[in-house]
Design a protein around this motif. Structure first.
Motif, PDB file in Angstrom:
ATOM      1  N   GLN A   1      30.044  42.289  25.626  1.00 33.08           N
ATOM      2  CA  GLN A   1      29.995  43.402  26.572  1.00 33.08           C
ATOM      3  C   GLN A   1      30.035  42.951  28.019  1.00 33.08           C
ATOM      4  O   GLN A   1      29.773  43.740  28.923  1.00 33.08           O
ATOM      5  CB  GLN A   1      28.708  44.199  26.369  1.00 33.08           C
ATOM      6  N   ILE A   2      30.326  41.689  28.256  1.00 33.90           N
ATOM      7  CA  ILE A   2      30.258  41.173  29.623  1.00 33.90           C
ATOM      8  C   ILE A   2      31.207  41.959  30.528  1.00 33.90           C
ATOM      9  O   ILE A   2      32.386  42.085  30.255  1.00 33.90           O
ATOM     10  CB  ILE A   2      30.545  39.659  29.639  1.00 33.90           C
ATOM     11  N   PHE A   3      30.629  42.546  31.578  1.00 33.83           N
ATOM     12  CA  PHE A   3      31.434  43.385  32.466  1.00 33.83           C
ATOM     13  C   PHE A   3      31.013  43.214  33.930  1.00 33.83           C
ATOM     14  O   PHE A   3      31.839  42.896  34.786  1.00 33.83           O
ATOM     15  CB  PHE A   3      31.300  44.860  32.050  1.00 33.83           C
ATOM     16  N   ASP A   4      29.720  43.412  34.214  1.00 39.30           N
ATOM     17  CA  ASP A   4      29.243  43.414  35.598  1.00 39.30           C
ATOM     18  C   ASP A   4      29.639  42.149  36.354  1.00 39.30           C
ATOM     19  O   ASP A   4      30.164  42.221  37.470  1.00 39.30           O
ATOM     20  CB  ASP A   4      27.710  43.543  35.633  1.00 39.30           C
ATOM     21  N   ALA A   5      29.373  41.005  35.738  1.00 37.52           N
ATOM     22  CA  ALA A   5      29.643  39.744  36.418  1.00 37.52           C
ATOM     23  C   ALA A   5      31.144  39.585  36.671  1.00 37.52           C
ATOM     24  O   ALA A   5      31.562  39.100  37.728  1.00 37.52           O
ATOM     25  CB  ALA A   5      29.116  38.575  35.589  1.00 37.52           C
ATOM     26  N   VAL A   6      31.953  40.016  35.710  1.00 38.22           N
ATOM     27  CA  VAL A   6      33.409  39.929  35.890  1.00 38.22           C
ATOM     28  C   VAL A   6      33.829  40.827  37.046  1.00 38.22           C
ATOM     29  O   VAL A   6      34.638  40.439  37.891  1.00 38.22           O
ATOM     30  CB  VAL A   6      34.138  40.341  34.594  1.00 38.22           C
ATOM     31  N   TYR A   7      33.251  42.007  37.094  1.00 36.08           N
ATOM     32  CA  TYR A   7      33.607  42.959  38.150  1.00 36.08           C
ATOM     33  C   TYR A   7      33.320  42.361  39.523  1.00 36.08           C
ATOM     34  O   TYR A   7      34.144  42.432  40.430  1.00 36.08           O
ATOM     35  CB  TYR A   7      32.818  44.255  37.965  1.00 36.08           C
ATOM     36  N   VAL A   8      32.140  41.770  39.685  1.00 36.28           N
ATOM     37  CA  VAL A   8      31.752  41.270  41.003  1.00 36.28           C
ATOM     38  C   VAL A   8      32.418  39.934  41.312  1.00 36.28           C
ATOM     39  O   VAL A   8      32.930  39.719  42.405  1.00 36.28           O
ATOM     40  CB  VAL A   8      30.215  41.107  41.086  1.00 36.28           C
ATOM     41  N   MET A   9      32.436  39.031  40.344  1.00 32.68           N
ATOM     42  CA  MET A   9      32.809  37.657  40.670  1.00 32.68           C
ATOM     43  C   MET A   9      34.300  37.404  40.634  1.00 32.68           C
ATOM     44  O   MET A   9      34.802  36.574  41.381  1.00 32.68           O
ATOM     45  CB  MET A   9      32.073  36.686  39.733  1.00 32.68           C
ATOM     46  N   SER A  10      35.044  38.082  39.767  1.00 36.35           N
ATOM     47  CA  SER A  10      36.436  37.650  39.640  1.00 36.35           C
ATOM     48  C   SER A  10      37.424  38.778  39.424  1.00 36.35           C
ATOM     49  O   SER A  10      38.603  38.603  39.653  1.00 36.35           O
ATOM     50  CB  SER A  10      36.542  36.670  38.475  1.00 36.35           C
ATOM     51  N   GLN A  11      36.996  39.918  38.941  1.00 36.14           N
ATOM     52  CA  GLN A  11      37.907  41.024  38.635  1.00 36.14           C
ATOM     53  C   GLN A  11      39.052  40.575  37.719  1.00 36.14           C
ATOM     54  O   GLN A  11      40.176  41.059  37.829  1.00 36.14           O
ATOM     55  CB  GLN A  11      38.484  41.604  39.930  1.00 36.14           C
ATOM     56  N   GLY A  12      38.782  39.647  36.843  1.00 30.82           N
ATOM     57  CA  GLY A  12      39.809  39.190  35.907  1.00 30.82           C
ATOM     58  C   GLY A  12      40.584  37.982  36.399  1.00 30.82           C
ATOM     59  O   GLY A  12      41.174  37.259  35.611  1.00 30.82           O
ATOM     60  N   ALA A  13      40.618  37.769  37.711  1.00 29.05           N
ATOM     61  CA  ALA A  13      41.343  36.633  38.274  1.00 29.05           C
ATOM     62  C   ALA A  13      40.587  35.344  37.964  1.00 29.05           C
ATOM     63  O   ALA A  13      39.423  35.412  37.575  1.00 29.05           O
ATOM     64  CB  ALA A  13      41.472  36.821  39.782  1.00 29.05           C
ATOM     65  N   PRO A  14      41.121  34.201  38.137  1.00 32.05           N
ATOM     66  CA  PRO A  14      42.520  33.897  38.438  1.00 32.05           C
ATOM     67  C   PRO A  14      43.377  33.893  37.169  1.00 32.05           C
ATOM     68  O   PRO A  14      42.904  33.464  36.113  1.00 32.05           O
ATOM     69  CB  PRO A  14      42.415  32.490  39.015  1.00 32.05           C
ATOM     70  N   GLY A  15      44.588  34.345  37.307  1.00 27.68           N
ATOM     71  CA  GLY A  15      45.536  34.308  36.196  1.00 27.68           C
ATOM     72  C   GLY A  15      45.020  34.974  34.942  1.00 27.68           C
ATOM     73  O   GLY A  15      45.291  34.513  33.836  1.00 27.68           O
ATOM     74  N   ASN A  16      44.246  36.064  35.106  1.00 31.06           N
ATOM     75  CA  ASN A  16      43.695  36.805  33.967  1.00 31.06           C
ATOM     76  C   ASN A  16      42.768  35.976  33.093  1.00 31.06           C
ATOM     77  O   ASN A  16      42.461  36.376  31.972  1.00 31.06           O
ATOM     78  CB  ASN A  16      44.806  37.371  33.074  1.00 31.06           C
ATOM     79  N   THR A  17      42.287  34.851  33.582  1.00 32.43           N
ATOM     80  CA  THR A  17      41.482  34.012  32.699  1.00 32.43           C
ATOM     81  C   THR A  17      40.028  34.461  32.617  1.00 32.43           C
ATOM     82  O   THR A  17      39.261  33.914  31.826  1.00 32.43           O
ATOM     83  CB  THR A  17      41.497  32.532  33.133  1.00 32.43           C
ATOM     84  N   THR A  18      39.608  35.421  33.439  1.00 32.20           N
ATOM     85  CA  THR A  18      38.252  35.954  33.244  1.00 32.20           C
ATOM     86  C   THR A  18      38.306  37.408  32.794  1.00 32.20           C
ATOM     87  O   THR A  18      37.289  38.103  32.791  1.00 32.20           O
ATOM     88  CB  THR A  18      37.399  35.866  34.528  1.00 32.20           C
ATOM     89  N   LEU A  19      39.489  37.845  32.444  1.00 35.35           N
ATOM     90  CA  LEU A  19      39.641  39.198  31.918  1.00 35.35           C
ATOM     91  C   LEU A  19      38.922  39.285  30.571  1.00 35.35           C
ATOM     92  O   LEU A  19      39.074  38.409  29.723  1.00 35.35           O
ATOM     93  CB  LEU A  19      41.137  39.450  31.728  1.00 35.35           C
ATOM     94  N   THR A  20      38.122  40.340  30.383  1.00 32.93           N
ATOM     95  CA  THR A  20      37.487  40.545  29.077  1.00 32.93           C
ATOM     96  C   THR A  20      37.923  41.916  28.563  1.00 32.93           C
ATOM     97  O   THR A  20      38.369  42.757  29.359  1.00 32.93           O
ATOM     98  CB  THR A  20      35.955  40.512  29.189  1.00 32.93           C
ATOM     99  N   PRO A  21      37.803  42.178  27.272  1.00 31.63           N
ATOM    100  CA  PRO A  21      38.225  43.483  26.751  1.00 31.63           C
ATOM    101  C   PRO A  21      37.548  44.643  27.492  1.00 31.63           C
ATOM    102  O   PRO A  21      38.193  45.650  27.800  1.00 31.63           O
ATOM    103  CB  PRO A  21      37.798  43.434  25.288  1.00 31.63           C
ATOM    104  N   ALA A  22      36.241  44.491  27.786  1.00 35.22           N
ATOM    105  CA  ALA A  22      35.545  45.573  28.483  1.00 35.22           C
ATOM    106  C   ALA A  22      36.167  45.825  29.850  1.00 35.22           C
ATOM    107  O   ALA A  22      36.395  46.969  30.250  1.00 35.22           O
ATOM    108  CB  ALA A  22      34.068  45.221  28.632  1.00 35.22           C
ATOM    109  N   PHE A  23      36.459  44.746  30.573  1.00 32.42           N
ATOM    110  CA  PHE A  23      37.030  44.920  31.902  1.00 32.42           C
ATOM    111  C   PHE A  23      38.468  45.419  31.824  1.00 32.42           C
ATOM    112  O   PHE A  23      38.898  46.224  32.643  1.00 32.42           O
ATOM    113  CB  PHE A  23      36.956  43.598  32.683  1.00 32.42           C
ATOM    114  N   LEU A  24      39.182  44.958  30.823  1.00 30.15           N
ATOM    115  CA  LEU A  24      40.568  45.416  30.645  1.00 30.15           C
ATOM    116  C   LEU A  24      40.599  46.910  30.355  1.00 30.15           C
ATOM    117  O   LEU A  24      41.445  47.643  30.888  1.00 30.15           O
ATOM    118  CB  LEU A  24      41.229  44.631  29.507  1.00 30.15           C
ATOM    119  N   SER A  25      39.656  47.366  29.532  1.00 25.93           N
ATOM    120  CA  SER A  25      39.587  48.796  29.242  1.00 25.93           C
ATOM    121  C   SER A  25      39.350  49.585  30.528  1.00 25.93           C
ATOM    122  O   SER A  25      39.978  50.625  30.769  1.00 25.93           O
ATOM    123  CB  SER A  25      38.459  49.054  28.239  1.00 25.93           C
TER     124      SER A  25
END
Lengths: 390, 320
Positions: free
Chosen positions: A310-334
């Motif tokens: 369910q990791i979402f918050d940290a991705v939202y703040v720290m990387s937004q999926g970047a760089p090169g989609n390597t921190t993209l998670t299903p929750a964030f992609l949704s």
């Protein structure tokens, strides 16, 4: 059921199996048969009391799930009313686009699954081992200031994930505190948040086995589900590692508390008996403490599995999926599929696939924890050791 | 841990402890066995202390750096990220956050703070009241469909929140309350885990008290309100703290329930400020100060009511 109510020995009360509530209820009802006059009144009051809960959870938990299930079958941009004919019904297209049909949607989704898989693979063992080690150390009877250590280790767990992520963003920036620390020991730290290289290829590259910039042709040209083998095997990116560190650091405190409560239930005399029998401290830990903790270890692992998908918050703040989609998670992609691309059908479909993944983890947990309540092997082993001790 | 046979606890074996560690404050663990090799164990103990202290420092360092950096200037924070002494000492970040001047653009921090306080108050009050109502009914009142409701509650508890991001938005939008305070508050007024905690508590309250009240003719609500609820104080405190912490730190729900800046809370405001402005300079002291102030209320609560946090971690771990 009483073990949950008292909260004394029960560790991290797992959700009781649905049958559990039933048995308690029938017993009570049988006893109350005599006072049937009150029963009619209770029926009305009972429903009145639960009506806010039914309303809120029904409207904002159950209804959303139903509605999203419908939307996941539509090609809908969020502008019109999804229940009129304005949105096209496309069946399972949204699901097949991210699972089976070759294309950008699938590549993105599979990338997010890969990222999350590596995230889980590192976070769950690391946080479980760290939490157990901290709990054992803090629980050690010769340590003074237990409560201070417990407070320190638990504190990150209660703070806002957004605030913590902000701090980690500062710590891990290119010229930040972490790299300054690494410089003390002679290591030049990477530019954490812009480094999309996989950990596996970076490490192998450091050993001179592969060149991270030149993928091996056999791995790069063949693939599976829209991603090349080179990409599947790359490991988490350097950027993802910062999120891994963050999550291990914040969540280990909670799990440490769960282990601490369980450790206090491990009969000290068993460990003593093992030590008196000539076992070393490590052997006693390995052969007495760990088996006694096995159900709790399992609980922590499954809670970790459920949480890390369910990791979402940290991705939202720290990387937004970047760089090169390597921190993209299903929750964030949704989230981005819906709120940025206005493809609500695809967003809902991804949410449901994620729900399926997490539900499987939850089911495994429930089934195994239900078994836990039956007499198991460890019980007999305790018996044996106890008898020997006395 | 029902498989573990009940053990004589420390209280029953005080004799084993007394001669060895007279100066110790009472601990709940019994004394260890007398194993030969005192020096080896002392070395082990020192190593253990060093390790614990080291890890403890690692856990504290990010917060220490955060606090120190909030008093730094931008160039100082960029040049000496690790230094624990601000040089020069500056209150600029605090001034800017509270709109008292300083350099650079103002951040609508007071709006965030106001919104956070507002929604937290409503959500906490709602949860404490509605969760105990529902918990009491599920534990004590006999009505048709109760067992079904309880199984439903357990199922709902295991639905991961992140999966509901898009679904929740769809419903809020359909109901026409997207981007309002109602959308922020109403869906969080009841939480399944809180109902579960209260139900478990009410199950443990002896029945005789309320039965006596009912025989005296008190209505069911009155019995609940003036007899049962006062007895539930410990559980209510735990629930209040949990709800406060949960709604203060809530992020994903507010993210999908609103879009206008006027509804931003400390979490959504900070998140958009931090993640959106990666290009527009760093301003780390300002960001870290905002994060620090957002952490402060829960931190104070944590240090005052730590016992309740610990209890909730052990009773409601299902909540993740």
């Amino acid at each position: 059921m009483s073990q949950y109510g008292s909260g004394s020995g029960s560790v991290a009360a797992p959700p009781a199996p649905p049958g559990g509530g039933g048995t308690g209820g029938t017993g009570r009802r049988a006893r109350r048969g005599s006072a049937s006059g009150i029963k009619g009144r209770q029926g009305m009051w009972g429903w009145l009391f639960v009506s806010p809960m039914v309303l809120v959870l029904g409207l904002f938990l159950l209804l959303p799930i139903g509605m999203a299930l419908w939307v996941s079958l539509l090609n809908w941009n969020g502008q019109s009313n999804p229940f009129t004919g304005a949105a096209d019904f496309v069946g399972v297209d949204n699901y097949s686009n991210v699972l089976t049909n070759d294309g950008l949607d699938r590549t993105l989704f599979m990338t997010s699954v890969r990222n999350n898989l590596y995230f889980v693979l590192l976070v769950v063992p690391l946080q479980t081992i760290l939490a157990l080690a901290l709990a054992v150390a803090v629980n050690s009877r010769r340590i003074k200031g237990k409560s201070i250590f417990r407070t320190i280790f638990y504190f990150p767990s209660v703070t806002s994930s957004i605030a913590i992520s902000t701090v980690f963003l500062f710590l891990f920036q290119g010229s930040g505190a972490v790299n300054a620390l690494l410089k003390w020991v002679g290591i030049t730290g990477p530019k954490w948040f812009t480094d999309a290289n996989g950990l596996v290829w970076t490490l192998l590259g450091g050993l001179g086995i592969v060149d991270p910039d030149k993928p091996a042709a056999a791995l790069a040209s063949n693939g599976f589900l829209g991603l090349s083998w080179w990409d599947w095997l790359s490991g988490p990116s350097i950027a993802m590692c910062t999120i891994i560190v963050l999550v291990v650091w914040t969540s280990s405190g909670t799990y440490m508390l769960i282990f601490l409560a369980a450790l206090q239930d491990v009969p000290a005399e068993l460990e003593e008996a093992a030590l008196l029998d000539g076992a070393s401290r490590w052997q006693s830990f390995r052969n007495v403490t760990i088996p006694a903790l096995r159900p709790v270890i399992f609980l922590v692992v499954t809670l970790g599995l459920i949480g890390s998908w369910q990791i979402f918050d940290a991705v939202y703040v720290m990387s937004q999926g970047a760089p090169g989609n390597t921190t993209l998670t299903p929750a964030f992609l949704s989230y981005t599929a819906g709120f940025q691309d206005s493809e609500y059908g695809r967003a809902a479909a991804i949410a449901f696939i994620l729900l399926a993944i997490i539900m499987v983890m939850t089911l495994i947990q429930r089934v195994v924890l239900r078994d836990r309540d039956k007499p198991v092997r460890t019980g007999r082993r305790f018996g044996a050791i106890r008898r020997r001790a006395s | 841990m029902s498989t573990v046979p009940t053990t004589p606890s420390a209280r029953k074996t005080p004799t084993a402890r007394r001669p060895r560690t007279p100066a110790h404050t009472p601990t709940s663990t019994p004394a260890g066995p007398r194993v030969p090799g005192g020096t080896g164990r002392r070395v082990l103990l020192v190593v253990l202390y060093l390790l614990l202290t080291g890890i403890g420092l690692l856990y504290l360092l990010p917060f220490a750096i955060q606090i120190v950096t909030s008093f730094k200037t931008d160039p100082d924070a960029a040049a000496n990220p690790l230094s624990l002494i601000p040089n020069p000492f500056s209150l600029d970040s605090y001034r800017r956050l509270f709109g008292l001047g300083g350099t650079g653009d103002a951040v609508p921090f007071s709006t965030w703070l106001g919104n956070s306080v507002l929604v937290t108050l409503f959500i906490t009050a709602g949860r404490v009241f509605f969760d105990s109502l529902a918990g009491y009914a599920l534990a004590r009142l006999d009505f048709r469909g109760r067992n079904l409701l309880f199984s439903g509650l357990l199922t709902v508890m295991s639905v991961p929140g992140v999966v509901l991001l898009i679904p929740k938005f769809l419903v809020l939008n359909q109901l026409g309350i997207f981007d309002t305070y109602a959308a922020m508050i109403v869906p969080l007024l009841v939480d399944a885990a809180g109902v579960f905690i209260m139900r478990q508590f009410f199950l443990s309250v002896p029945k005789e008290v309320e039965e006596a009240a009912r025989i005296d003719g008190a209505s069911i609500f009155r019995t609940f309100w003036s007899v049962v609820l006062p007895m539930a104080k410990p559980a209510l405190i735990t629930l209040t703290i949990l709800s406060f912490q949960g709604s203060w730190n809530e992020f994903t729900h507010f993210l999908v329930a609103t879009q206008s800046p006027q509804y931003q809370t400390l979490t959504t405001g900070l998140a958009s400020f931090v993640s959106g402005s990666l290009s527009s300079g760093t301003q780390y002291p300002l960001k870290l100060t905002a994060a620090l102030l957002a952490t402060l209320p829960v931190a104070v609560l944590f240090f005052v009511f730590q016992r309740h946090f610990v209890r909730s971690a052990n009773s409601g771990a299902v909540k993740e």
